[in-house]
Every structure is written in structure tokens, then in C-alpha cells.
Design a protein around this motif. Structure first.
Motif, PDB file in Angstrom:
ATOM      1  N   LEU A 174       0.814  -1.206   0.000  1.00 22.17           N
ATOM      2  CA  LEU A 174       0.000   0.000   0.000  1.00 22.17           C
ATOM      3  C   LEU A 174       0.853   1.263   0.000  1.00 22.17           C
ATOM      4  O   LEU A 174       0.343   2.357  -0.278  1.00 22.17           O
ATOM      5  N   THR A 175       2.140   1.145   0.349  1.00 24.33           N
ATOM      6  CA  THR A 175       3.024   2.307   0.263  1.00 24.33           C
ATOM      7  C   THR A 175       3.288   2.626  -1.208  1.00 24.33           C
ATOM      8  O   THR A 175       3.163   1.755  -2.076  1.00 24.33           O
ATOM      9  N   ALA A 180       1.503  -1.051  -7.139  1.00 25.37           N
ATOM     10  CA  ALA A 180       1.550  -1.454  -8.545  1.00 25.37           C
ATOM     11  C   ALA A 180       1.714  -0.262  -9.483  1.00 25.37           C
ATOM     12  O   ALA A 180       2.268  -0.398 -10.580  1.00 25.37           O
ATOM     13  N   ASP A 181       1.247   0.922  -9.073  1.00 26.69           N
ATOM     14  CA  ASP A 181       1.370   2.110  -9.922  1.00 26.69           C
ATOM     15  C   ASP A 181       2.407   3.090  -9.367  1.00 26.69           C
ATOM     16  O   ASP A 181       2.256   4.302  -9.438  1.00 26.69           O
ATOM     17  N   SER A 182       3.478   2.543  -8.814  1.00 29.34           N
ATOM     18  CA  SER A 182       4.544   3.360  -8.241  1.00 29.34           C
ATOM     19  C   SER A 182       5.264   4.175  -9.309  1.00 29.34           C
ATOM     20  O   SER A 182       5.105   3.945 -10.515  1.00 29.34           O
ATOM     21  N   ASN A 255      -6.318  11.538   1.734  1.00 28.42           N
ATOM     22  CA  ASN A 255      -5.518  10.877   0.710  1.00 28.42           C
ATOM     23  C   ASN A 255      -4.788   9.685   1.320  1.00 28.42           C
ATOM     24  O   ASN A 255      -3.857   9.852   2.102  1.00 28.42           O
ATOM     25  N   ALA A 256      -5.206   8.482   0.951  1.00 25.10           N
ATOM     26  CA  ALA A 256      -4.580   7.261   1.468  1.00 25.10           C
ATOM     27  C   ALA A 256      -3.613   6.639   0.476  1.00 25.10           C
ATOM     28  O   ALA A 256      -2.925   5.673   0.808  1.00 25.10           O
ATOM     29  N   THR A 257      -3.554   7.169  -0.731  1.00 30.73           N
ATOM     30  CA  THR A 257      -2.699   6.577  -1.763  1.00 30.73           C
ATOM     31  C   THR A 257      -1.473   7.420  -2.080  1.00 30.73           C
ATOM     32  O   THR A 257      -0.483   6.911  -2.602  1.00 30.73           O
ATOM     33  N   GLY A 258      -1.528   8.716  -1.788  1.00 29.83           N
ATOM     34  CA  GLY A 258      -0.392   9.592  -2.018  1.00 29.83           C
ATOM     35  C   GLY A 258       0.335   9.896  -0.726  1.00 29.83           C
ATOM     36  O   GLY A 258       0.087   9.274   0.312  1.00 29.83           O
ATOM     37  N   ALA A 288       3.712   9.728   4.824  1.00 30.11           N
ATOM     38  CA  ALA A 288       4.555  10.923   4.844  1.00 30.11           C
ATOM     39  C   ALA A 288       5.334  11.035   3.540  1.00 30.11           C
ATOM     40  O   ALA A 288       5.416  12.108   2.942  1.00 30.11           O
ATOM     41  N   ASP A 289       5.938   9.934   3.117  1.00 31.65           N
ATOM     42  CA  ASP A 289       6.630   9.888   1.838  1.00 31.65           C
ATOM     43  C   ASP A 289       6.349   8.547   1.179  1.00 31.65           C
ATOM     44  O   ASP A 289       5.364   7.889   1.531  1.00 31.65           O
ATOM     45  N   GLU A 290       7.188   8.119   0.270  1.00 29.09           N
ATOM     46  CA  GLU A 290       6.892   6.907  -0.502  1.00 29.09           C
ATOM     47  C   GLU A 290       7.002   5.626   0.306  1.00 29.09           C
ATOM     48  O   GLU A 290       6.641   4.554  -0.175  1.00 29.09           O
TER      49      GLU A 290
END
Length: 321
Positions: A174-175, A180-182, A255-258, A288-290
Motif C-alpha cells: 500500500l506504500t 503497482a502504480d509506483s 488521501n490514502a494513496t499519495g 509521509a513519503d513513498e
């Protein structure tokens, strides 16, 4: 006779159940081990460098539960550099030796009855430059890594510790780094199959968590007088991801994906192109970050951890003994 036997069994079951976990008010000291997810020192350094003014979850948890904090977790750590090497202070070759040194020389005094120990590790063991990319020590697998994690309980028990909270791994897929769309970022700027990474990380975190659960359950009968809780970080973060409105409370759209500190790297590395949210907008983000949870996510972890170490009920924690 039958009724008496049933009542006796019920009384025994009640006694056993009552013995699970720590008592309310029992714990006065919290000792934390792990990686950047629990590193108090790293957050203080970042505060000085970039003015982040963030607070790590152990600090919040200690405040919520009114206990003293003794932090030993260090950013970048793995369980053991003999298994998954990274140039950072690992649990077994650095954090535990430092802890034993400080307790032996009297720098810190931690009565067994009133002290609880936590471990949150695995993100670096499973990630880039280790298991995910095949850079572990030859012959090492997820099995050896999870055995190392659980061995932390046994080693501390042999040195007198009796109360433990074992935090399992979050759903790392999920991070942003392992989704999958990192995108290319400061943690990995090289080409890779993002779908394959995401699927592999999903399998490893779920398998690793199940292995540690089974190993802990098997360990419990061999550690008389111990109290061991399994804190389900995986399910908690999945729930925060699925239901952000229940947890995030910032002033920007939830925002849970960014992430609030998003840095895109040119393929192969180079100057980062960063987009940063400010102030209370940051509390709208799960990340916080990736790779790292936001401070708001840390507050949620701290709240539930404080309930657990205070002898109260948390939806995300189960006492095994």
C-alpha cells in the motif's frame, strides 16, 4: 458432580483469561526497538533539517499512557545484518548490544514487572536491497528473517524481560514504493516491474506475519511468567487505507494513496521533483513519503499501543499470554 465440574472449568478458564496481558497501571516504562517506523532520533534530526516538527509514535504513546520512554529503534535497521545486510544499526548487532550495555552499567534501570518492550521491524528486511531484490545473504529466506524477529522475545526474556508487544508488518504494497502504480522516487529510481514488486510484497508481508504469529504462539509455553501481545499493524493500516475518514483529520482532501512529501526522480536517478504539503494539510495523508507513515498515522498507532500497554482493550492487539 457434573455441575460442580462445569463450574470448576469455568472458574479455571476465567483465571487463565484474567492472567492474559498486563494489568491496568502496571507498566511504567516503554522500551522500543525496530527501524525508522519507531526511530525517535531520526524524527528529531529531520525536524532540525527540514522543520518537519513531526513526532514519532513512541513519543505519543508514552505521553498517552503516562510512561517513561527508552527508544532504541534506528532508521534503516534490519533484524540482523548477518541475514539482510544494510549499512545501518541492526536489531541484533547494534540495538540489543547497546541496550544490554546500558542496563549492565546502570545507565537505565528497568524493573521487569513495570517495563514493556516493543519491536516493529521487517520493512527493510523485506524491501529493496534485501529479500525483494535478492540481495540477502545466500541461503537466507523469509523463514530465517521471521525467526530472527521472534528470537528477540526469547533473548530479552533470558535477560529478565517479561512483558512484550510484537508489532507485525504493515501491508507494504500500500506504500507508494511498493504499489503497482509506483513511480521513480528517492528510494528506487531504477526500472522495475511495479506489479511484480507489489504482488511479491503482498505475499511476503502476509506470509511473514503468519509465520511470526505461529512462532510466537509456539514460543509462549516455553516462557513462563511472560506476557506477549501481538499488535496487528497490518490490519490497522489496511483499515486506515480502506476507511481514511475514520483516521485522517487534516485540512486537505483525505488521501490514502499519495504522500505529503512526494519526490519524483528521473529514471536512473538525478534531481528530485518534490511536491510538499504544509501544516495541517499533512494530517490528511496516510503516508509521509513513498515508504513511511504520516504523523497522523503514527498518532493512531500510538493511541492503540497506549491502550495495549496500559492493560486496556485495543481492537488491533491480542494477548497471547
Amino acid at each position: 458432580m457434573f455441575l460442580a465440574a462445569v463450574l470448576s472449568l469455568c472458574a479455571l478458564a476465567s483465571t487463565v483469561h484474567a492472567a492474559l496481558g498486563v494489568r491496568p497501571g502496571q507498566i511504567q516504562k516503554l522500551v522500543t526497538f525496530g527501524d525508522s517506523y519507531s526511530d525517535v532520533a531520526l524524527v528529531l534530526v529531520l525536524t532540525e533539517i527540514i522543520g518537519d516538527e513531526a513526532t514519532a509514535w513512541p513519543v505519543y504513546a508514552a505521553g498517552y499512557a503516562h510512561v517513561s520512554l527508552f527508544p532504541f529503534a534506528r532508521a534503516g535497521a534490519t533484524c540482523s545484518n548477518n541475514l539482510t545486510f544494510r549499512p545501518f544499526p541492526p536489531l541484533f548487532e547494534s540495538q540489543l548490544p547497546l541496550f544490554f550495555t546500558e542496563t549492565a552499567n546502570g545507565s537505565i534501570r528497568l524493573p521487569a514487572e513495570e517495563t514493556i518492550y516493543t519491536l516493529w521491524i521487517g520493512t527493510n528486511d523485506l524491501g529493496v536491497s534485501t529479500l525483494l531484490t535478492g540481495d540477502q545473504t545466500p541461503g537466507v529466506s523469509l523463514v530465517e528473517v521471521t525467526e530472527c524477529m521472534v528470537n528477540w522475545v526469547k533473548v530479552l526474556y533470558e535477560h529478565g524481560a517479561r512483558n512484550f508487544i510484537f508489532q507485525n508488518m504493515i501491508p507494504l504494497e500500500l506504500t507508494i514504493l511498493y504499489s503497482a502504480d509506483s513511480y521513480h522516487n528517492k528510494y528506487w529510481a531504477l526500472e522495475r516491474n511495479t506489479t511484480e514488486w507489489s504482488i511479491t510484497m503482498t505475499e511476503m508481508t502476509r506470509s511473514g506475519n503468519r509465520l511470526t504469529q505461529l512462532m510466537l504462539q509456539n514460543l509462549v509455553p516455553t516462557l513462563p511468567g511472560s506476557h506477549i501481545a501481538l499488535f496487528d499493524s497490518h490490519s490497522l493500516f489496511q483499515d486506515m487505507f480502506d476507511h481514511p475518514a475514520l483516521y485522517l483529520n487534516g485540512t486537505a482532501p483525505l488521501n490514502a494513496t499519495g504522500c505529503w512529501d512526494s519526490c519524483v526522480s528521473p529514471p536512473g536517478g538525478g534531481t528530485l521533483d518534490c511536491t510538499i504539503a504544509n501544516g495541517t494539510d499533512r494530517d490528511s495523508f496516510l503516508w509521509a513519503d513513498e515508504l513511511h507513515p504520516s504523523e497522523q498515522a503514527d498518532r493512531i498507532v500510538a493511541r492503540e499501543m497506549a491502550l495495549t500497554l496500559s492493560g486496556k482493550n485495543s481492537r488491533w492487539a491480542t494477548w497471547l499470554s
